[in-house]
Design a protein around this motif. Structure first.
Motif, PDB file in Angstrom:
ATOM      1  N   GLN A 174      24.778 -26.927 -58.356  1.00 47.92           N
ATOM      2  CA  GLN A 174      23.889 -25.782 -58.148  1.00 47.92           C
ATOM      3  C   GLN A 174      22.619 -25.950 -58.986  1.00 47.92           C
ATOM      4  OE1 GLN A 174      25.785 -21.851 -58.040  1.00 47.92           O
ATOM      5  NE2 GLN A 174      27.796 -22.828 -58.132  1.00 47.92           N
ATOM      6  N   PRO A 175      21.837 -26.976 -58.684  1.00 47.75           N
ATOM      7  CA  PRO A 175      20.652 -27.271 -59.507  1.00 47.75           C
ATOM      8  C   PRO A 175      19.556 -26.212 -59.432  1.00 47.75           C
ATOM      9  CG  PRO A 175      20.664 -28.615 -57.517  1.00 47.75           C
ATOM     10  CD  PRO A 175      21.986 -27.911 -57.564  1.00 47.75           C
ATOM     11  N   ASP A 176      19.550 -25.398 -58.354  1.00 50.31           N
ATOM     12  CA  ASP A 176      18.452 -24.447 -58.159  1.00 50.31           C
ATOM     13  C   ASP A 176      18.728 -23.054 -58.722  1.00 50.31           C
ATOM     14  OD1 ASP A 176      17.028 -26.438 -56.791  1.00 50.31           O
ATOM     15  OD2 ASP A 176      18.049 -25.930 -54.896  1.00 50.31           O
ATOM     16  N   VAL A 177      19.924 -22.834 -59.270  1.00 49.71           N
ATOM     17  CA  VAL A 177      20.239 -21.523 -59.849  1.00 49.71           C
ATOM     18  C   VAL A 177      19.361 -21.289 -61.068  1.00 49.71           C
ATOM     19  CG1 VAL A 177      22.027 -20.168 -61.016  1.00 49.71           C
ATOM     20  CG2 VAL A 177      22.617 -21.538 -59.021  1.00 49.71           C
ATOM     21  N   HIS A 178      18.886 -20.043 -61.212  1.00 48.28           N
ATOM     22  CA  HIS A 178      18.010 -19.712 -62.339  1.00 48.28           C
ATOM     23  C   HIS A 178      18.758 -19.861 -63.659  1.00 48.28           C
ATOM     24  CE1 HIS A 178      15.001 -17.877 -64.821  1.00 48.28           C
ATOM     25  NE2 HIS A 178      15.748 -16.815 -65.086  1.00 48.28           N
ATOM     26  N   ARG A 179      18.156 -20.620 -64.583  1.00 51.81           N
ATOM     27  CA  ARG A 179      18.748 -20.845 -65.910  1.00 51.81           C
ATOM     28  C   ARG A 179      17.779 -20.337 -66.971  1.00 51.81           C
ATOM     29  NH1 ARG A 179      20.737 -24.775 -62.594  1.00 51.81           N
ATOM     30  NH2 ARG A 179      22.879 -25.504 -62.997  1.00 51.81           N
TER      31      ARG A 179
END
Length: 467
Positions: A397-402
């Motif tokens: 899930q590289p695009d999830v907001h971190r």
């Protein structure tokens, strides 16, 4: 039904907002919450035991080694707790990153860690309190201050402190955090007093030989004193009750860990410099060191600080325990009736009462001597899986907001896994055996109850993707 069905992060956050625990905690509260749990039994008891039996003056390096393992794990915790600001800590993080069966395994480890750890800390609190009262001329009967195996009937002081803190936790986190702040400042003042009074009496000759047991002793000492760091991960269980979890939780985790690591190394250096390391194998090494240099009044003050320190450790251990139970009950891993929120106090009062009762029974009736290793095993296991979870989510899930990103993740994650695994390998074989038995019981619970009663069991396949 897939064993590795995962929770959707956005849905998880929406659910937590709907069920809503009261948001009352800020960054300062979380730093103090972490310090409240970290500084206690470790600095007041285990420092002396590990120095005398395993590491000698090299205990300073043991704290550095354990601190490094925790630092890497803390960065992983910070990323996940900012991404998933809900209660449950490592259990919830495993659910969104690696799936249900792994999450249950982590939750089962945390139950072991917090329950046994709380009972051990309550028993330790009783010992310090009985000793302080005895030095003041108040001799309590052994029958009501010792467990049956030690010639008593019931450890009443341990039960009393457990019941009192259970009541506080039922009232709510604001009331608990207020008491925690007061006790944290008292014990920090006592530690500062010890360093100020004892440092002039340091004799460098006491640091020779620096590694009397070799590097192996330092590694074993690190595995033992790792118990002293347990607590910063508890900060992440408070994410759902934070005003601004994306900012406050990483500050709370990293801030409390840094402060405590510096204090641990300083106390270890002064302690082994004031008296020979071989004399520190007792239940109150810090107070003992002050008595050895003729400061009896200072010794009493430090004993008071130890009681305050152990009280905050017990408070935060019990707090973390109830929040893990809360998360697992919400998910159907344990009966849903346990997840009730009190209509007035907005706290999980049913779980709090049950967990407090179990801790009270264990600490009041059972002899708990070498318990740190068991707590360490559960915590190290959770740290490894949380660290792996960060790497998994970065790929899946590289695009999830971190809001907070773990720096140099390709370096930090492997180092966290390797260091925590190294510390696990240095724990006694008996600990590994007990943990194996505990996990067999856990898997029986999962496959006979939790798997079919899980809230994920009735969800469509898209919510349980294994990608």
């Amino acid at each position: 039904m897939s064993l590795f069905r995962k929770k959707n992060i956005a849905e998880l956050i929406r659910t937590s907002e709907k069920n809503g625990l009261r948001k009352t905690l800020g960054a300062t509260d979380l730093v103090l919450l972490g310090i409240g749990c970290i500084i206690g039994t470790g600095i007041f008891v285990l420092t002396g035991v590990a120095a005398a039996k395993y590491a000698g003056p090299g205990i300073m390096l043991s704290f550095v080694l354990s601190g490094l393992a925790c630092a890497f794990a803390a960065l992983a915790y910070s990323e996940l707790s900012a991404m998933v600001p809900v209660t449950g800590s490592a259990y919830t993080f495993a659910y969104v990153s690696m799936g249900e069966v792994v999450a249950f395994a982590v939750g089962w480890a945390l139950i072991c860690e917090y329950t046994i750890g709380s009972a051990a800390v309550a028993a330790g609190w009783s010992g310090y309190m009985v000793g302080l009262l005895k030095s003041a001329g108040i001799d309590l009967p052994t029958a009501w201050t010792a467990v049956p195996a030690d010639g008593g009937i019931l450890n009443v002081p341990a039960i009393v402190i457990t019941a009192f803190l259970t009541y506080l936790l039922m009232l709510g986190t604001r009331e608990s955090a207020r008491l925690n702040k007061i006790l944290v400042f008292i014990k920090l003042a006592c530690i500062g007093f010890f360093l100020f009074m004892a440092t002039p009496h340091v004799d460098p000759l006491n640091w020779q030989p620096f590694l009397p047991f070799g590097w192996g002793g330092v590694a074993t000492g690190a595995a033992i004193v790792f118990f002293a760091y347990i607590g910063f991960d508890t900060v992440s269980t408070a994410a759902e009750e934070c005003k601004n979890p994306n900012r406050d939780v990483p500050i709370g985790i990293v801030g409390s860990l840094v402060i405590c690591t510096v204090l641990y190394i300083a106390v270890a250096a002064v302690l082994t410099g004031v008296v020979p390391y071989s004399s520190l194998n007792n239940s109150e090494p810090v107070a003992y060191a002050l008595r050895a240099i003729g400061m009896n009044f200072g010794s009493a003050l430090v004993a008071l600080g130890a009681i305050c320190g152990i009280t905050t450790v017990l408070l935060v251990f019990m707090y973390g325990q109830t929040r893990v139970f809360l998360a697992m009950a919400r998910d159907g891993m344990i009966p849903q009736s346990l997840v009730k929120i009190h209509p007035k106090y907005n706290t999980p009062h049913v779980i709090t009462i049950i967990a407090g009762s179990v801790v009270a029974v264990l600490s009041g009736l059972l002899p708990i001597n070498i318990i740190a290793e068991l707590c360490n095993m559960g915590t190290l296991f959770a740290f490894i899986l949380v660290s792996i979870g960060v790497g998994v989510l970065r790929r899946t899930q590289p695009d999830v907001h971190r809001p907070f990103r773990c720096p140099a993740v390709s370096v930090v994650v492997p180092l966290a896994v390797l260091l925590c695994g190294y510390l696990m390998m240095n724990l006694p074989v008996e600990t590994l055996t007990f943990f194996g038995v505990w996990y067999i019981i856990g898997m029986i619970v999962y496959f006979t109850y939790s798997r079919k009663n899980s809230t994920m069991a009735s969800k469509p396949a898209e919510g349980s993707s294994d990608d």
